[in-house]
Design a protein around this motif. Structure first.
Motif, mmCIF file in Angstrom:
data_model
loop_
_atom_site.group_PDB
_atom_site.id
_atom_site.type_symbol
_atom_site.label_atom_id
_atom_site.label_comp_id
_atom_site.label_asym_id
_atom_site.label_seq_id
_atom_site.Cartn_x
_atom_site.Cartn_y
_atom_site.Cartn_z
ATOM 1 N N ALA A 45 12.841 -0.309 -13.618
ATOM 2 C CA ALA A 45 14.169 -0.650 -13.113
ATOM 3 C C ALA A 45 15.132 0.451 -13.517
ATOM 4 N N CYS A 46 16.146 0.679 -12.686
ATOM 5 C CA CYS A 46 17.187 1.647 -13.023
ATOM 6 C C CYS A 46 18.531 0.956 -12.818
ATOM 7 N N PRO A 47 19.237 0.612 -13.890
ATOM 8 C CA PRO A 47 20.534 -0.057 -13.715
ATOM 9 C C PRO A 47 21.571 0.906 -13.146
ATOM 10 N N ALA A 48 22.536 0.366 -12.424
ATOM 11 C CA ALA A 48 23.616 1.218 -11.889
ATOM 12 C C ALA A 48 24.708 1.354 -12.936
ATOM 13 N N PRO A 49 25.358 2.512 -12.999
ATOM 14 C CA PRO A 49 26.508 2.622 -13.889
ATOM 15 C C PRO A 49 27.614 1.681 -13.423
ATOM 16 N N SER A 50 28.441 1.245 -14.363
ATOM 17 C CA SER A 50 29.528 0.350 -13.999
ATOM 18 C C SER A 50 30.659 1.188 -13.399
ATOM 19 N N VAL A 51 31.000 0.925 -12.150
ATOM 20 C CA VAL A 51 32.071 1.683 -11.480
ATOM 21 C C VAL A 51 33.013 0.686 -10.804
ATOM 22 N N GLU A 52 34.181 1.162 -10.411
ATOM 23 C CA GLU A 52 35.083 0.308 -9.657
ATOM 24 C C GLU A 52 34.752 0.461 -8.180
ATOM 25 N N ALA A 53 34.074 -0.558 -7.625
ATOM 26 C CA ALA A 53 33.632 -0.464 -6.232
ATOM 27 C C ALA A 53 34.802 -0.721 -5.282
ATOM 28 N N VAL A 54 35.035 0.211 -4.368
ATOM 29 C CA VAL A 54 36.127 0.104 -3.407
ATOM 30 C C VAL A 54 35.569 -0.233 -2.024
ATOM 31 N N ASP A 55 34.414 0.348 -1.691
ATOM 32 C CA ASP A 55 33.836 0.163 -0.364
ATOM 33 C C ASP A 55 32.333 0.406 -0.473
ATOM 34 N N THR A 56 31.544 -0.644 -0.248
ATOM 35 C CA THR A 56 30.093 -0.499 -0.445
ATOM 36 C C THR A 56 29.368 -0.026 0.817
ATOM 37 N N VAL A 57 30.112 0.154 1.936
ATOM 38 C CA VAL A 57 29.464 0.638 3.158
ATOM 39 C C VAL A 57 28.912 2.039 2.901
ATOM 40 N N GLY A 58 27.650 2.243 3.241
ATOM 41 C CA GLY A 58 27.062 3.576 3.091
ATOM 42 C C GLY A 58 26.424 3.824 1.737
ATOM 43 N N ALA A 59 26.474 2.830 0.829
ATOM 44 C CA ALA A 59 25.856 3.034 -0.496
ATOM 45 C C ALA A 59 24.359 3.286 -0.352
ATOM 46 N N GLY A 84 0.821 -1.225 0.000
ATOM 47 C CA GLY A 84 0.000 0.000 0.000
ATOM 48 C C GLY A 84 0.843 1.258 0.000
ATOM 49 N N CYS A 85 2.121 1.144 -0.373
ATOM 50 C CA CYS A 85 2.992 2.319 -0.507
ATOM 51 C C CYS A 85 3.943 2.052 -1.675
ATOM 52 N N ALA A 86 4.637 3.088 -2.125
ATOM 53 C CA ALA A 86 5.644 2.862 -3.158
ATOM 54 C C ALA A 86 6.780 2.037 -2.552
ATOM 55 N N VAL A 87 7.358 1.152 -3.347
ATOM 56 C CA VAL A 87 8.444 0.283 -2.866
ATOM 57 C C VAL A 87 9.648 0.450 -3.786
ATOM 58 N N VAL A 88 10.803 0.693 -3.181
ATOM 59 C CA VAL A 88 12.057 0.774 -3.933
ATOM 60 C C VAL A 88 12.996 -0.270 -3.345
ATOM 61 N N VAL A 89 13.529 -1.139 -4.186
ATOM 62 C CA VAL A 89 14.478 -2.150 -3.705
ATOM 63 C C VAL A 89 15.812 -1.918 -4.397
ATOM 64 N N THR A 90 16.837 -1.651 -3.595
ATOM 65 C CA THR A 90 18.179 -1.435 -4.166
ATOM 66 C C THR A 90 18.867 -2.789 -4.310
ATOM 67 N N LEU A 91 19.612 -2.934 -5.389
ATOM 68 C CA LEU A 91 20.176 -4.247 -5.747
ATOM 69 C C LEU A 91 21.678 -4.169 -5.950
ATOM 70 N N GLY A 92 22.361 -3.349 -5.150
ATOM 71 C CA GLY A 92 23.810 -3.258 -5.265
ATOM 72 C C GLY A 92 24.236 -2.844 -6.659
ATOM 73 N N SER A 93 25.191 -3.580 -7.245
ATOM 74 C CA SER A 93 25.731 -3.220 -8.569
ATOM 75 C C SER A 93 24.679 -3.308 -9.680
ATOM 76 N N ARG A 94 23.515 -3.936 -9.389
ATOM 77 C CA ARG A 94 22.460 -4.026 -10.414
ATOM 78 C C ARG A 94 21.510 -2.830 -10.360
ATOM 79 N N GLY A 95 21.754 -1.868 -9.460
ATOM 80 C CA GLY A 95 20.908 -0.677 -9.430
ATOM 81 C C GLY A 95 19.709 -0.841 -8.529
ATOM 82 N N ALA A 96 18.508 -0.583 -9.043
ATOM 83 C CA ALA A 96 17.312 -0.644 -8.198
ATOM 84 C C ALA A 96 16.076 -0.901 -9.043
ATOM 85 N N VAL A 97 15.057 -1.490 -8.400
ATOM 86 C CA VAL A 97 13.735 -1.599 -9.027
ATOM 87 C C VAL A 97 12.741 -0.859 -8.137
ATOM 88 N N TYR A 98 11.642 -0.420 -8.733
ATOM 89 C CA TYR A 98 10.673 0.341 -7.949
ATOM 90 C C TYR A 98 9.274 0.106 -8.481
#
Ligand code: ADP
Length: 310
Positions: free
Chosen positions: A244-258, A221-235
């Motif tokens: 769906a919104c794909p994530a740009p390809s980047v060199e991930a160094v530290d995923t804490v706080g993404a 009963g609300c909008a739902v956004v699910v983040t999928l790490g390097s695959r971006g997010a669906v909503y």
């Protein structure tokens, strides 16, 4: 009636002092492992999201104001946390100093492979309650956005969401750390933002595709956004828009706080008038940038303290 003030983002949630040690390998139960020196940094999902939102407003040149509401102890860590918010351009006047409880602390162990173990002593975060809710909703207007997470007591979150909704403000709940959410709370949110694991806990569903997000939004009963790490997010929104919104390809160094970077930028986009789809695009871009450097609060363009409030 005209409304001269810019939209406000109120982040209601946790502030923690992060104490991190880098180790060759994570310890087993009963084992002691020698690591590098202790690294102290300001953290807590709430405070990280407030800083992310402040940076997003500055990057986009928006007039929106970001306010943090939460609790720290009467100690050095609490003082440093408040100073770090102010330095990032966050209004910290809603951060109360609790005389009874210490500032929350997160003990973080990271091994050379990048895996981590985290133990949190919540301290003053657990004393967040009614008075803080009142402080958070005071002066809220339609158009404002309230952001919360689950590192403070859920009864306070419930009260916050109800009160914010009553004045027409939108609510974004990042249901992290993972926990089951009751249907009434879900239905009173504007947007639920979760990662894949949290989606299973909060919604009881596996969500990795737009049709699954649509099913989740219809049942929540609300909008739902699910983040999928390097695959971006669906909503998906309850009225049937999904994507769906794909994530740009980047060199991930530290995923804490993404996820925190995502939520901050997402909330700012909503106050700028973006719909959920556009806000997800902004969130994905911010998350992808955050993973390219060490630390939960990395931003490529630190605010210039001398620049005015354009
Ligand atoms: P959390 O940190 O809450 O677990 P995610 O890992 O899903 O959240 O990351 C949040 C967002 O950060 C993603 O939607 C994506 O936009 C971005 N992100 C995370 N990891 C990567 C990556 N390896 N490459 C590019 N973007 C990433």
């Amino acid at each position: 009636m005209t409304d001269p003030r810019p939209p406000r983002i109120v982040v209601f949630g946790s502030l923690n002092a992060d104490l991190s040690v880098q180790l060759p390998e994570l310890p087993q139960a009963g084992q002691t492992v020698l690591g590098s020196g202790l690294f102290r940094s300001p953290g807590g999902k709430g405070a990280n999201q407030a800083v992310a939102a402040a940076h997003a407003t500055q990057r986009r040149g928006l007039p929106a104001a970001v306010r943090m509401v939460g609790r720290v102890g009467a100690d050095d860590e609490g003082q440093l946390l408040r100073e770090s918010l102010a330095a990032a351009g966050v209004d910290d006047s809603g951060v109360q100093i609790d005389r009874e409880a210490p500032t929350g602390v997160a003990l973080i162990l990271v091994d050379d492979a990048g895996d981590n173990m985290i133990a949190v002593a919540p301290g003053a975060n657990l004393t967040v309650g009614e008075a803080d809710v009142a402080g958070a909703v005071a002066g809220l207007r339609p158009g404002d956005v309230v952001v919360c997470q689950l590192e403070v007591p859920v009864p306070a979150i419930r009260q916050l969401v109800r009160s914010a909704r009553a004045v027409g403000a939108r609510t974004v709940c990042n249901a992290a750390p993972a926990a089951a959410l009751d249907p009434e709370l879900l239905a009173s949110l504007t947007v639920l933002v979760v990662n894949e694991t949290e989606a299973r806990h909060s919604l009881g569903l596996s969500v990795t595709t737009p049709p699954q997000a649509a099913q989740a939004a219809a049942s929540a009963g609300c909008a739902v956004v699910v983040t999928l790490g390097s695959r971006g997010a669906v909503y998906a929104t309850p009225d049937g828009d999904a994507g769906a919104c794909p994530a740009p390809s980047v060199e991930a160094v530290d995923t804490v706080g993404a996820g925190d970077a995502f939520v901050g930028a997402f909330a700012v986009a909503l106050t700028a008038g973006d719909g959920v789809a556009e806000a997800v695009t902004a969130g994905v871009a911010a998350g992808a940038t955050a993973v390219t450097q060490l630390g939960a609060r990395y931003y490529p363009h630190p605010p210039d303290p001398k620049s005015g409030d354009e």
